[in-house]
Design an enzyme around this catalytic site. Structure first.
Site, PDB file in Angstrom:
ATOM      1  N   CYS A   1       0.857  -1.185   0.000  1.00  0.00           N
ATOM      2  CA  CYS A   1       0.000   0.000   0.000  1.00  0.00           C
ATOM      3  C   CYS A   1       0.892   1.233   0.000  1.00  0.00           C
ATOM      4  O   CYS A   1       2.078   1.134   0.280  1.00  0.00           O
ATOM      5  CB  CYS A   1      -0.904   0.007   1.235  1.00  0.00           C
ATOM      6  SG  CYS A   1      -2.322   1.119   1.030  1.00  0.00           S
TER       7      CYS A   1
ATOM      8  N   CYS B   1      -0.237   4.265   1.604  1.00  0.00           N
ATOM      9  CA  CYS B   1      -0.712   5.293   2.554  1.00  0.00           C
ATOM     10  C   CYS B   1       0.296   5.662   3.636  1.00  0.00           C
ATOM     11  O   CYS B   1       0.305   6.790   4.115  1.00  0.00           O
ATOM     12  CB  CYS B   1      -2.059   4.911   3.170  1.00  0.00           C
ATOM     13  SG  CYS B   1      -2.036   3.396   4.139  1.00  0.00           S
TER      14      CYS B   1
ATOM     15  N   CYS C   1      -4.047   5.823  -0.089  1.00  0.00           N
ATOM     16  CA  CYS C   1      -3.505   4.539  -0.548  1.00  0.00           C
ATOM     17  C   CYS C   1      -3.042   4.561  -2.004  1.00  0.00           C
ATOM     18  O   CYS C   1      -2.491   3.571  -2.496  1.00  0.00           O
ATOM     19  CB  CYS C   1      -4.529   3.438  -0.311  1.00  0.00           C
ATOM     20  SG  CYS C   1      -5.058   3.362   1.415  1.00  0.00           S
TER      21      CYS C   1
ATOM     22  N   LYS D   1     -12.383  -4.892   1.467  1.00  0.00           N
ATOM     23  CA  LYS D   1     -11.897  -4.028   2.535  1.00  0.00           C
ATOM     24  C   LYS D   1     -12.837  -2.846   2.661  1.00  0.00           C
ATOM     25  O   LYS D   1     -13.040  -2.090   1.712  1.00  0.00           O
ATOM     26  CB  LYS D   1     -10.481  -3.560   2.212  1.00  0.00           C
ATOM     27  CG  LYS D   1      -9.913  -2.655   3.285  1.00  0.00           C
ATOM     28  CD  LYS D   1      -8.458  -2.337   3.033  1.00  0.00           C
ATOM     29  CE  LYS D   1      -7.938  -1.379   4.074  1.00  0.00           C
ATOM     30  NZ  LYS D   1      -6.551  -0.996   3.818  1.00  0.00           N
TER      31      LYS D   1
ATOM     32  N   ARG E   1      -4.078   3.426  12.373  1.00  0.00           N
ATOM     33  CA  ARG E   1      -3.581   4.648  11.730  1.00  0.00           C
ATOM     34  C   ARG E   1      -2.649   5.396  12.654  1.00  0.00           C
ATOM     35  O   ARG E   1      -1.710   6.043  12.191  1.00  0.00           O
ATOM     36  CB  ARG E   1      -4.759   5.490  11.249  1.00  0.00           C
ATOM     37  CG  ARG E   1      -5.464   4.773  10.090  1.00  0.00           C
ATOM     38  CD  ARG E   1      -6.615   5.549   9.517  1.00  0.00           C
ATOM     39  NE  ARG E   1      -7.311   4.721   8.523  1.00  0.00           N
ATOM     40  CZ  ARG E   1      -8.485   5.034   7.999  1.00  0.00           C
ATOM     41  NH1 ARG E   1      -9.089   6.163   8.364  1.00  0.00           N
ATOM     42  NH2 ARG E   1      -9.042   4.240   7.123  1.00  0.00           N
TER      43      ARG E   1
ATOM     44  N   ARG F   1     -11.390   7.485   3.220  1.00  0.00           N
ATOM     45  CA  ARG F   1     -11.060   6.474   2.213  1.00  0.00           C
ATOM     46  C   ARG F   1     -12.312   5.944   1.509  1.00  0.00           C
ATOM     47  O   ARG F   1     -12.273   4.878   0.887  1.00  0.00           O
ATOM     48  CB  ARG F   1     -10.302   5.319   2.876  1.00  0.00           C
ATOM     49  CG  ARG F   1      -9.034   5.730   3.607  1.00  0.00           C
ATOM     50  CD  ARG F   1      -7.986   4.636   3.523  1.00  0.00           C
ATOM     51  NE  ARG F   1      -7.007   4.613   4.584  1.00  0.00           N
ATOM     52  CZ  ARG F   1      -6.007   5.478   4.725  1.00  0.00           C
ATOM     53  NH1 ARG F   1      -5.881   6.494   3.889  1.00  0.00           N
ATOM     54  NH2 ARG F   1      -5.150   5.349   5.712  1.00  0.00           N
TER      55      ARG F   1
ATOM     56  N   LYS G   1     -12.002  -7.671   5.594  1.00  0.00           N
ATOM     57  CA  LYS G   1     -11.423  -6.781   6.595  1.00  0.00           C
ATOM     58  C   LYS G   1     -12.334  -5.583   6.804  1.00  0.00           C
ATOM     59  O   LYS G   1     -12.698  -4.942   5.817  1.00  0.00           O
ATOM     60  CB  LYS G   1     -10.066  -6.322   6.096  1.00  0.00           C
ATOM     61  CG  LYS G   1      -9.399  -5.339   6.999  1.00  0.00           C
ATOM     62  CD  LYS G   1      -8.102  -4.930   6.416  1.00  0.00           C
ATOM     63  CE  LYS G   1      -7.570  -3.822   7.299  1.00  0.00           C
ATOM     64  NZ  LYS G   1      -6.594  -3.036   6.680  1.00  0.00           N
TER      65      LYS G   1
ATOM     66  N   SER H   1      -7.182  -3.541  14.139  1.00  0.00           N
ATOM     67  CA  SER H   1      -6.700  -2.821  15.319  1.00  0.00           C
ATOM     68  C   SER H   1      -7.807  -2.407  16.282  1.00  0.00           C
ATOM     69  O   SER H   1      -7.655  -2.521  17.494  1.00  0.00           O
ATOM     70  CB  SER H   1      -5.909  -1.596  14.856  1.00  0.00           C
ATOM     71  OG  SER H   1      -6.707  -0.754  14.040  1.00  0.00           O
TER      72      SER H   1
ATOM     73  N   TYR I   1      -3.492  -9.419  15.880  1.00  0.00           N
ATOM     74  CA  TYR I   1      -2.483  -8.922  16.818  1.00  0.00           C
ATOM     75  C   TYR I   1      -2.426  -9.797  18.067  1.00  0.00           C
ATOM     76  O   TYR I   1      -1.544  -9.637  18.900  1.00  0.00           O
ATOM     77  CB  TYR I   1      -2.782  -7.466  17.184  1.00  0.00           C
ATOM     78  CG  TYR I   1      -2.873  -6.576  15.955  1.00  0.00           C
ATOM     79  CD1 TYR I   1      -1.717  -6.131  15.315  1.00  0.00           C
ATOM     80  CD2 TYR I   1      -4.103  -6.219  15.400  1.00  0.00           C
ATOM     81  CE1 TYR I   1      -1.792  -5.348  14.168  1.00  0.00           C
ATOM     82  CE2 TYR I   1      -4.197  -5.443  14.262  1.00  0.00           C
ATOM     83  CZ  TYR I   1      -3.042  -5.016  13.648  1.00  0.00           C
ATOM     84  OH  TYR I   1      -3.107  -4.260  12.509  1.00  0.00           O
TER      85      TYR I   1
HETATM   86  C1  PBG Z   1      -3.287   0.255   4.769  1.00  0.00           C
HETATM   87  C2  PBG Z   1      -3.888  -0.616   5.809  1.00  0.00           C
HETATM   88  C3  PBG Z   1      -4.763  -0.289   6.858  1.00  0.00           C
HETATM   89  C4  PBG Z   1      -4.904  -1.448   7.620  1.00  0.00           C
HETATM   90  C5  PBG Z   1      -4.158  -2.439   6.999  1.00  0.00           C
HETATM   91  N1  PBG Z   1      -3.541  -1.909   5.873  1.00  0.00           N
HETATM   92  C6  PBG Z   1      -5.388   0.979   7.238  1.00  0.00           C
HETATM   93  C7  PBG Z   1      -6.326   1.665   6.363  1.00  0.00           C
HETATM   94  O1  PBG Z   1      -6.707   1.215   5.284  1.00  0.00           O
HETATM   95  O2  PBG Z   1      -6.700   2.765   6.757  1.00  0.00           O
HETATM   96  C8  PBG Z   1      -5.707  -1.581   8.876  1.00  0.00           C
HETATM   97  C9  PBG Z   1      -5.230  -2.616   9.848  1.00  0.00           C
HETATM   98  C10 PBG Z   1      -5.840  -2.535  11.186  1.00  0.00           C
HETATM   99  O3  PBG Z   1      -6.672  -1.660  11.503  1.00  0.00           O
HETATM  100  O4  PBG Z   1      -5.448  -3.370  12.011  1.00  0.00           O
HETATM  101  N2  PBG Z   1      -4.124   0.651   3.756  1.00  0.00           N
END
Ligand code: PBG
Length: 322
Positions: free
Chosen positions: A119, A121, A129, A194, A204, A216, A247, A273, A312
């Site tokens: 990615c 970002c 991204c 996603k 983030r 996004r 996700k 997360s 995690y």
């Molecule tokens: C990058 C990305 C993100 C996550 C994984 N790859 C963040 C987003 O898209 O804002 C999130 C992972 C998580 O929250 O554990 N694009």
């Protein structure tokens, strides 16, 4: 009283019998552990994700060894670059932080499966991204950079690439680039489904990747949609994805189930997360039994149809399963 009914409790009467009839089991082999690497020395805790740290390459080497002792055999790598620029240069730099980490991981444990998040970002000041012009996130212009990023990871030794950017066509671009460079056998795990989710908040902070403007929603999916998830997944498979991902996971169990029923490829669930942070916060207050809740949540994801659990909690689960 002469009534007729079924006795479901019979099979719950003995713990061994419950084990015998259990339909879903977590296994350490299901787990993929996300890790963050940084150019800074040492370990830096992520405040919103207790137990998660940014690791220097030296600390990352120690972590890789701890993971092999625990039997966690696959990781998903994220990088915190030294510089952010409009072309996201460090994303595909030979000596970028992720590329360094891949080589280090392979030196420490050649058998570890190293997957990388692909990615942009984290790597550009806009925190989006793809490439940004004005307030627009450019689709087609981003594809080459994403493909170069994936190629640089594979050249450094990555076993598997996982694009998370949600640009249309990125799987086709990455597949074509890997194939043209001889990496015909490197699989792609697509973050195909996603969602534009509020559950990424703590990540983030962890990845320093919050968008500097907007959100996004022009590229990630609307959380209300599931038919669209099947379209996204079908496109990615057509373009060459080998595995699919949903996700976040917890609020999207029906989406995991829908993909499982529609497609035969492996499905990964990303326990993101925010899902981690909620459990950690409640557990710190003494409001929930962390181990029991973690196991129940991940078992639910597997029961819903996930083959791979990206979490995690992977190290904790490996310890619980001992
Ligand atoms: C990058 C990305 C993100 C996550 C994984 N790859 C963040 C987003 O898209 O804002 C999130 C992972 C998580 O929250 O554990 N694009």
């Amino acid at each position: 009283m002469n009534i007729v009914f079924d006795r479901h409790r019979r099979l719950r009467s003995h713990p061994v019998l419950r084990d015998l009839v259990r339909e879903t089991r977590l296994d350490v082999d299901d787990l993929m552990y996300p890790l963050f690497v940084t150019h800074d020395a040492g370990r830096h805790p992520v405040l919103s994700m207790p137990g998660v740290e940014h690791l220097s390459i030296d600390e990352f080497r120690r972590e890789v060894n701890e993971l092999s002792e625990l039997g966690v055999n696959s990781i998903l790598l994220f990088g915190l670059p030294a510089i952010k620029d409009d072309l996201s240069s460090e994303a595909y730099a030979y000596d970028g932080i992720v590329q360094q980490a891949i080589r280090a991981a392979k030196e420490e444990n050649p058998r570890l499966l190293v997957a990388t998040d692909v990615c942009l970002c984290q790597y550009n000041p806009a925190g989006h991204c793809g490439i940004v012009h004005g307030d627009h996130i450019e689709n087609d212009e981003s594809l080459e950079l994403l493909a170069n990023t994936a190629l640089s990871h594979v050249r450094a030794g990555a076993d598997l690439v996982a694009p998370s950017d949600m640009m249309d066509g990125r799987i086709a671009a990455i597949r074509a680039t890997l194939d043209a460079n001889g990496y015909l056998e490197t699989p792609i795990l697509s973050y195909s489904v996603k969602y534009a989710s509020s559950f990424y908040g703590p990540f983030r902070e962890a990845a320093h990747s919050a968008p500097s403007f907007g959100d996004r929603k022009t590229y990630q999916m609307d959380p209300a949609n599931v038919r669209e998830a099947l379209l996204e997944a079908a496109s990615d498979l057509k373009e060459g994805a080998d595995m699919l991902m949903v996700k976040p996971a917890l609020a999207y169990m029906d989406v995991i189930r829908a993909l499982r029923e529609e497609f035969s490829v492996p499905v990964a669930a990303y326990n993101v997360s925010g899902e981690y942070a909620m459990i950690k916060a409640a557990s710190a207050q003494g409001w929930i039994d962390e181990q029991a809740v973690v196991m129940e949540m991940l078992t639910g994801m597997k029961r819903a149809g996930a083959d791979i659990l990206i979490t995690y909690f992977a190290k904790d689960v490996a310890r619980y399963l001992r």
